[in-house]
Design an enzyme around this catalytic site. Sequence first.
Site, short mmCIF file in Angstrom:
data_model
loop_
_atom_site.label_atom_id
_atom_site.label_comp_id
_atom_site.label_asym_id
_atom_site.label_seq_id
_atom_site.Cartn_x
_atom_site.Cartn_y
_atom_site.Cartn_z
N GLU A 7 -12.55 -7.94 -31.76
CA GLU A 7 -12.09 -8.93 -32.74
C GLU A 7 -13.05 -10.13 -32.79
O GLU A 7 -13.29 -10.71 -33.85
CB GLU A 7 -10.66 -9.34 -32.42
CG GLU A 7 -9.64 -8.25 -32.71
CD GLU A 7 -8.25 -8.60 -32.21
OE1 GLU A 7 -7.32 -8.65 -33.05
OE2 GLU A 7 -8.10 -8.85 -31.00
N GLU B 153 -5.23 -1.64 -28.17
CA GLU B 153 -4.00 -2.38 -27.84
C GLU B 153 -2.74 -1.49 -27.86
O GLU B 153 -1.82 -1.68 -27.08
CB GLU B 153 -3.80 -3.55 -28.83
CG GLU B 153 -4.74 -4.73 -28.60
CD GLU B 153 -6.09 -4.57 -29.26
OE1 GLU B 153 -6.84 -5.56 -29.33
OE2 GLU B 153 -6.44 -3.46 -29.70
N1 T1G Z 1 -8.21 -7.59 -18.60
C1 T1G Z 1 -8.23 -7.77 -17.27
N2 T1G Z 1 -8.78 -6.87 -16.37
C2 T1G Z 1 -9.35 -5.80 -16.90
C3 T1G Z 1 -9.38 -5.54 -18.29
C4 T1G Z 1 -8.78 -6.50 -19.16
N3 T1G Z 1 -8.78 -6.35 -20.50
N4 T1G Z 1 -10.01 -4.36 -18.49
C5 T1G Z 1 -10.37 -3.90 -17.26
N5 T1G Z 1 -9.98 -4.75 -16.31
C6 T1G Z 1 -10.21 -4.61 -14.86
C7 T1G Z 1 -9.49 -3.41 -14.26
O1 T1G Z 1 -8.18 -3.73 -13.90
C8 T1G Z 1 -10.36 -3.10 -13.04
O2 T1G Z 1 -10.01 -4.02 -12.04
C9 T1G Z 1 -11.76 -3.43 -13.54
O3 T1G Z 1 -11.58 -4.31 -14.66
C10 T1G Z 1 -12.53 -2.24 -13.98
O4 T1G Z 1 -11.73 -1.53 -14.92
C11 T1G Z 1 -5.62 -10.13 -28.68
C12 T1G Z 1 -4.21 -8.70 -26.82
C13 T1G Z 1 -13.07 -1.54 -20.19
C14 T1G Z 1 -13.01 0.88 -20.64
O5 T1G Z 1 -7.13 -2.49 -23.46
O6 T1G Z 1 -9.96 0.30 -21.11
O7 T1G Z 1 -7.40 -7.58 -26.33
O8 T1G Z 1 -9.06 -2.46 -10.37
O9 T1G Z 1 -11.49 0.57 -13.52
O10 T1G Z 1 -13.09 2.86 -15.90
O11 T1G Z 1 -6.02 -8.11 -29.62
O12 T1G Z 1 -11.06 -0.99 -18.12
O13 T1G Z 1 -11.46 -3.15 -10.23
O14 T1G Z 1 -9.60 -4.79 -9.78
O15 T1G Z 1 -10.80 0.52 -15.96
O16 T1G Z 1 -15.20 1.50 -16.29
C15 T1G Z 1 -7.51 -4.68 -24.98
C16 T1G Z 1 -8.78 -2.24 -21.15
C17 T1G Z 1 -6.74 -5.72 -24.24
C18 T1G Z 1 -9.30 -2.45 -22.51
C19 T1G Z 1 -13.64 0.01 -18.37
N6 T1G Z 1 -8.50 -4.10 -24.11
N7 T1G Z 1 -9.81 -1.80 -20.22
O17 T1G Z 1 -13.20 1.19 -17.76
O18 T1G Z 1 -13.24 0.42 -15.31
S1 T1G Z 1 -5.44 -6.36 -25.24
C20 T1G Z 1 -8.21 -3.00 -23.40
C21 T1G Z 1 -10.28 -0.53 -20.28
C22 T1G Z 1 -6.23 -7.37 -26.37
C23 T1G Z 1 -6.12 -8.77 -28.42
C24 T1G Z 1 -5.33 -7.98 -27.43
C25 T1G Z 1 -11.26 -0.15 -19.21
C26 T1G Z 1 -12.74 -0.24 -19.64
P1 T1G Z 1 -10.04 -3.58 -10.52
P2 T1G Z 1 -11.73 0.08 -14.92
P3 T1G Z 1 -13.74 1.58 -16.28
#
Ligand code: T1G
Length: 697
Positions: free
Chosen positions: A104, A124
Amino acid sequence: MSDVVSYSIVDGIGIITVDNPPVNALSQAVRQGLLDAVRTAQSDASKAVLIHCAGRTFIAGADITEFGRPQQEPFLPDLLDEIEASAKPVIAALHGTALGGGFETALASHYRIALQSGKVGLPEVKLGLLPGAGGTQRVPRLASIEATLDLILSGTPVSANRALELGLVDKVVADDLYDEALAYAKQLVEEAAPLRRTSELDASAADKDLFDSYRSNQAKRARNLTAPQRIVDCVEAAATLPFAEGQRRERELFLECMQDPQSRAMQYMFFAEREAGKIIGLARDTQQRDVRTVGIIGGGTMGGGIAMCFANAGFPVVLVEINDEALERGLSIVEKNYAGSVKRGKLDESKAAECRALITGATDYAALADVDLVIEAVFEDPGLKKDIFARLDSICKPGAILATNTSYQDVDAIAAATSRPEDVVGMHFFSPAHIMKLLEVVRGDKIADDTLATVMALSKRIRKVAVISGVCYGFIGNRMLGGYFREAQLCLVEGALAESVDAAMYDWGMAMGPISVADLAGLDVGYKARQALPADEIGDARAHRVPDALVEMGRLGQKSGAGFYQYDPDTRKKTSDPLVTEVIEQAAQDLGIERRAIEVDEIVDRVIYALVNEGLRILEEGIAQRPGDIDVVYVYGYGFPAWRGGPMYYADAVGLDVVLARINEFRDRFGAENWTPAPLLEQLVAENMTIAEWARK
Ligand code: T1G
Ligand code: NAD
């Protein structure tokens, strides 16, 4: 600036660098840093602004760890509106996974350049949410309504090249993203490129029928889920309202999602899945063994699928069968599965051929002499498995990892059949193995740290969600399943029909009802397992009465065309069979049970609380490392709805005092043999503590 966002001017371009490992999530500090930098750029000598990120990825979304807490300013939508309003061109340079609020941010920028290996997406919906910072309003101003709905409803990221095709990025480069982006920014300045504000573009048009068809389609595909319906509402608002009104509507619906228990459960599952990969008591940097080649023994229902998991990840695999005929059959299962993956668009023809070529066959165990990992998937016969492990002990090279795919058997006993129990581990895949994400990794008493660490790391490479289980009959998943199936069968004998038990659990959210699952897995599998067990270990015999009778009538389930249901040989469509009701009524009569009407909530509570009660026993015995692991097992392995968070999370959500009261009621009605509350349940209720609080202690 701040320690997570830096700003400098390079060749006349204001460079904003976000550096917030591990995934540059949009924490409060990142949002503040971005806002300060964009504001600084408005009045300094820069001619344009370039937003890029350090580390492995562009911003991967809002910081999910901040959800559930009062949101702090600057709020993301306001920040993005300010970026879009910039008086100087803003360019976003995307690499890794630009997701959610990260994408975004890029959409609010005026131009987007992406690395070819990168992906963009709005996942999301997988958190029970919707893009809440303009994503549902800006995407349909760049791409078609269908493309917008498909992108946001699937939550699946698309490649940079696909994003270019859709009009979501402007330029894709093979390498050197930073240099290319800087040059692109300077080119845009030289060309006096316009401030292309996405919000000022007209959204693609679409008639109401399209939105309604997506709504009804999602009502089927995303049963019970609330976010997908709200997403369609948002995109319809984009197509019918001015940007500002559309964005207000998006905000309202986003906040509804945030308040929705479904989203809280799905956010919980996001972190539970990542926690499950951590081995309590083992350092994250524990030495691992080098695994380059794999051998699979047994090319039946499971062996072929397991071979594909490794071949799809680039590992050469040798599949060993008992003779040529069985090997041919095993390799043909692999062929069929690859053809199916290509047909469903999961793999393209050339990739499927490339993976298929990595799988070779053998009937001589000598073929396993040099492999780094062997996975045994032969019949579920403990004696046969021990013989095979003794043989592997003499054939396989030192340091090779010896794994068993057993569903129930004692991994310590199998390990004891070798002189190297430290190299033995359970790797319990789920059928179909090349599709199901769950992998139960069974940790025996004598397993070496590097064996365990290696297998857990390998699970990520083969795209599995691994959960560690201690040794017990059926490990975490199948052990809990015992009570789940028992109560489903007892509800049948006591008065319910197969259809009503299945409907009750399906409507409650399970991917499939328990009776249909039994038919899918094969009634003979449980029958054979019970035949191998001493009478006092098969549990409540009344619950086996009907499936045993059906097996003895040759009704094994889907694989024989009939079980609890009849199955159409071509379409596999199931239909009820009055003959089965007769078998059930006969069983009830033989057992002296007077059949009665059974309400839906009784079926649900008996089946689900049996899961919960056994899960709590598994926790107090230390078979599972943490409650979240049990929830990951059930959501990824047994079709438990993620929006209910898994059996442990669900029990806390309902209230353990309510669960205990109901279990005590069942004990009084049906007996202590099946319904003695787990001691941990009674303890937590007495201490007024939730399972989650207990686990954090
Ligand atoms: N926020 C906080 N921590 C996050 C995070 C996030 N968005 N994404 C990953 N982590 C942490 C995760 O917990 C782990 O921590 C470490 O990073 C590595 O992640 C307004 C409201 C990016 C594809 O849904 O899909 O934006 O366990 O093991 O396999 O519209 O993480 O090491 O302590 O998964 O290489 C939308 C979520 C949010 C993406 C990487 N975004 N993340 O995968 O590593 S909602 C998502 C993923 C939003 C807005 C709305 C995957 C990844 P730890 P990992 P990976
Ligand atoms: P299956 O009967 O479909 O296949 C077993 C294969 O092993 C057969 O092809 C057989 O020829 C081969 N085999 C038997 N003895 C052998 C030997 N000595 N050497 C080489 N090959 C030999 O069984 P399956 O359903 O694939 O189950 C295999 C294992 O996986 C069992 O332990 C089972 O409990 C477990 N498992 C099964 C499922 C499932 O849903 N089917 C799920 C998870 C785990």
